[in-house]
Design a protein around this motif. Structure first.
Motif, PDB file in Angstrom:
ATOM      1  N   ALA A 234       0.817  -1.216   0.000  1.00  0.00           N
ATOM      2  CA  ALA A 234       0.000   0.000   0.000  1.00  0.00           C
ATOM      3  C   ALA A 234       0.855   1.272   0.000  1.00  0.00           C
ATOM      4  N   ASP A 235       2.165   1.114   0.067  1.00  0.00           N
ATOM      5  CA  ASP A 235       3.070   2.272   0.082  1.00  0.00           C
ATOM      6  C   ASP A 235       3.044   2.915  -1.310  1.00  0.00           C
ATOM      7  N   PRO A 236       2.702   4.224  -1.387  1.00  0.00           N
ATOM      8  CA  PRO A 236       2.603   4.866  -2.710  1.00  0.00           C
ATOM      9  C   PRO A 236       3.895   4.742  -3.527  1.00  0.00           C
ATOM     10  N   ASP A 237       5.057   4.746  -2.851  1.00  0.00           N
ATOM     11  CA  ASP A 237       6.324   4.596  -3.588  1.00  0.00           C
ATOM     12  C   ASP A 237       6.418   3.207  -4.216  1.00  0.00           C
ATOM     13  N   PHE A 238       5.891   2.200  -3.476  1.00  0.00           N
ATOM     14  CA  PHE A 238       5.905   0.830  -3.998  1.00  0.00           C
ATOM     15  C   PHE A 238       4.983   0.731  -5.203  1.00  0.00           C
ATOM     16  N   VAL A 239       3.805   1.317  -5.064  1.00  0.00           N
ATOM     17  CA  VAL A 239       2.809   1.264  -6.146  1.00  0.00           C
ATOM     18  C   VAL A 239       3.377   1.930  -7.403  1.00  0.00           C
ATOM     19  N   ARG A 240       4.035   3.077  -7.200  1.00  0.00           N
ATOM     20  CA  ARG A 240       4.626   3.797  -8.341  1.00  0.00           C
ATOM     21  C   ARG A 240       5.734   2.989  -9.002  1.00  0.00           C
ATOM     22  N   LEU A 241       6.614   2.416  -8.163  1.00  0.00           N
ATOM     23  CA  LEU A 241       7.733   1.651  -8.724  1.00  0.00           C
ATOM     24  C   LEU A 241       7.212   0.423  -9.469  1.00  0.00           C
ATOM     25  N   LYS A 242       6.187  -0.227  -8.876  1.00  0.00           N
ATOM     26  CA  LYS A 242       5.627  -1.424  -9.514  1.00  0.00           C
ATOM     27  C   LYS A 242       5.065  -1.076 -10.895  1.00  0.00           C
ATOM     28  N   ALA A 243       4.351   0.051 -10.972  1.00  0.00           N
ATOM     29  CA  ALA A 243       3.773   0.452 -12.263  1.00  0.00           C
ATOM     30  C   ALA A 243       4.879   0.777 -13.267  1.00  0.00           C
ATOM     31  N   ALA A 244       5.925   1.447 -12.786  1.00  0.00           N
ATOM     32  CA  ALA A 244       7.010   1.839 -13.697  1.00  0.00           C
ATOM     33  C   ALA A 244       7.750   0.598 -14.201  1.00  0.00           C
ATOM     34  N   VAL A 245       7.997  -0.354 -13.302  1.00  0.00           N
ATOM     35  CA  VAL A 245       8.722  -1.562 -13.708  1.00  0.00           C
ATOM     36  C   VAL A 245       7.866  -2.389 -14.668  1.00  0.00           C
ATOM     37  N   LEU A 246       6.555  -2.450 -14.394  1.00  0.00           N
ATOM     38  CA  LEU A 246       5.654  -3.188 -15.285  1.00  0.00           C
ATOM     39  C   LEU A 246       5.708  -2.620 -16.707  1.00  0.00           C
ATOM     40  N   GLU A 247       5.723  -1.292 -16.805  1.00  0.00           N
ATOM     41  CA  GLU A 247       5.838  -0.662 -18.129  1.00  0.00           C
ATOM     42  C   GLU A 247       7.131  -1.078 -18.813  1.00  0.00           C
ATOM     43  N   ARG A 248       8.214  -1.128 -18.037  1.00  0.00           N
ATOM     44  CA  ARG A 248       9.520  -1.496 -18.593  1.00  0.00           C
ATOM     45  C   ARG A 248       9.496  -2.952 -19.084  1.00  0.00           C
ATOM     46  N   VAL A 249       8.818  -3.830 -18.308  1.00  0.00           N
ATOM     47  CA  VAL A 249       8.748  -5.251 -18.710  1.00  0.00           C
ATOM     48  C   VAL A 249       7.950  -5.369 -19.999  1.00  0.00           C
ATOM     49  N   LEU A 250       6.830  -4.639 -20.075  1.00  0.00           N
ATOM     50  CA  LEU A 250       5.990  -4.728 -21.260  1.00  0.00           C
ATOM     51  C   LEU A 250       6.714  -4.200 -22.495  1.00  0.00           C
ATOM     52  N   ALA A 251       7.627  -3.233 -22.268  1.00  0.00           N
ATOM     53  CA  ALA A 251       8.360  -2.656 -23.398  1.00  0.00           C
ATOM     54  C   ALA A 251       9.617  -3.463 -23.733  1.00  0.00           C
ATOM     55  N   ALA A 252       9.992  -4.400 -22.831  1.00  0.00           N
ATOM     56  CA  ALA A 252      11.303  -5.086 -22.992  1.00  0.00           C
ATOM     57  C   ALA A 252      11.262  -6.096 -24.139  1.00  0.00           C
TER      58      ALA A 252
END
Ligand SMILES: Nc1ncnc2c1ncn2[C@@H]1O[C@H](COP(=O)(O)OP(=O)(O)OP(=O)(O)O)[C@@H](O)[C@H]1O
Ligand SMILES: [Mg+2]
Length: 252
Positions: A234-252
């Motif tokens: 529930a940590d907003p920093d975790f949520v943000r990082l998770k979304a950013a990493v997911l985008e990177r995986v989808l683009a990889a």
């Protein structure tokens, strides 16, 4: 721990081809002693191949695997691997599965019993010592597969999507269980997964692989401290990082 081993596992310029099919394309990574390195990448990119090369089960086409700076060839007891499908022997009871490594390395019956009892407790499977793997649930089997490898006390643990087949809640429990287990047994872990949340919950650092042929496209620290539990979701920093990493995986 094996005497003298601190457990820094490195891949240096690892390339692996199966005939014409290039699977690993110059992978450089370092799993630091006592830390968890999550390796994240899309399905089919070469994650299991990377782990098998790091474990010594596959020869690299070029490049090297090093443990504490020493080049390795072939498997050794320093690197315990839990394969994607787990590694329990279906015809052995849980107790005999856990005892298999310690018996093979000629530890005394008293030492074997002590290791097995400790791991039965650590996995919460005390009541299932005489059960066969098919009599365990999926989550129990995964805990037992990890315990079976830890029974050999390897300084390096290679995990191939160990919780991939479990439902989301069981998975979260498994993550907390693994973190607690590792806190008591400092081990260098390389965790391969395609699950971003899992990579961030368990990893101290994260390496992101491209689609096949796999290359490292990004490496980042995971900044949520060693004692993170599921509250961090529930940590907003975790949520943000998770979304950013997911985008990177989808683009990889
Ligand atoms: N022994 C082998 N011989 C030939 N090709 C292989 C062999 N092992 C793996 N491959 C090929 O290498 C590629 C990567 O496979 P690998 O199992 O490493 O992927 P993965 O990232 O672990 O996939 P998943 O996320 O589905 O587990 C695939 O195209 C696969 O067909
Ligand atoms: Mg795989």
């Amino acid at each position: 721990m094996v005497a003298g081993v601190t457990g820094v596992l490195e891949a240096s310029g690892l390339t692996k081809a199966f005939g014409e099919l290039l699977v690993l394309d110059g992978v450089d990574l370092q799993a630091r002693a006592g830390q968890v390195l999550s390796v994240l990448g899309p399905s089919g990119c070469g994650k299991s191949t990377l782990l098998r090369v790091l474990a010594g089960f596959e020869e690299p086409t070029s490049g090297a695997v090093l443990l504490d700076g020493v080049r390795l060839t072939g498997p050794s007891p320093d690197r315990g691997m839990v394969a994607q499908a787990g590694g329990l022997f279906p015809w052995l009871t849980l107790r005999d599965n856990l005892a298999f490594g310690p018996v093979a390395s000629r530890r005394s019956p008293a030492q074997v019993a002590a290791v097995v009892d400790e791991l039965l407790t650590a996995t919460g499977l005390d009541g299932f010592a005489d059960a066969l793997p098919k009599q365990l649930s999926g989550g129990m089997r995964q805990r037992a597969s990890i315990a079976q490898v830890l029974a050999n006390r390897p300084p390096v643990l290679l995990l191939d999507e160990p919780f991939g087949a479990l439902d989301a809640q069981t998975r979260l429990r498994m993550h907390e269980w693994l973190r607690a287990l590792l806190a008591e047994r400092p081990t260098t872990v390389l965790l391969v997964t395609h699950d971003v949340e899992e990579a961030l919950l368990l990893g101290d650092r994260l390496c992101l692989l491209s689609g096949r042929p796999a290359k490292i496209v990004e490496e980042l620290p995971v900044p949520f401290g060693v004692h993170r539990g599921r509250g961090v979701l529930a940590d907003p920093d975790f949520v943000r990082l998770k979304a950013a990493v997911l985008e990177r995986v989808l683009a990889a």
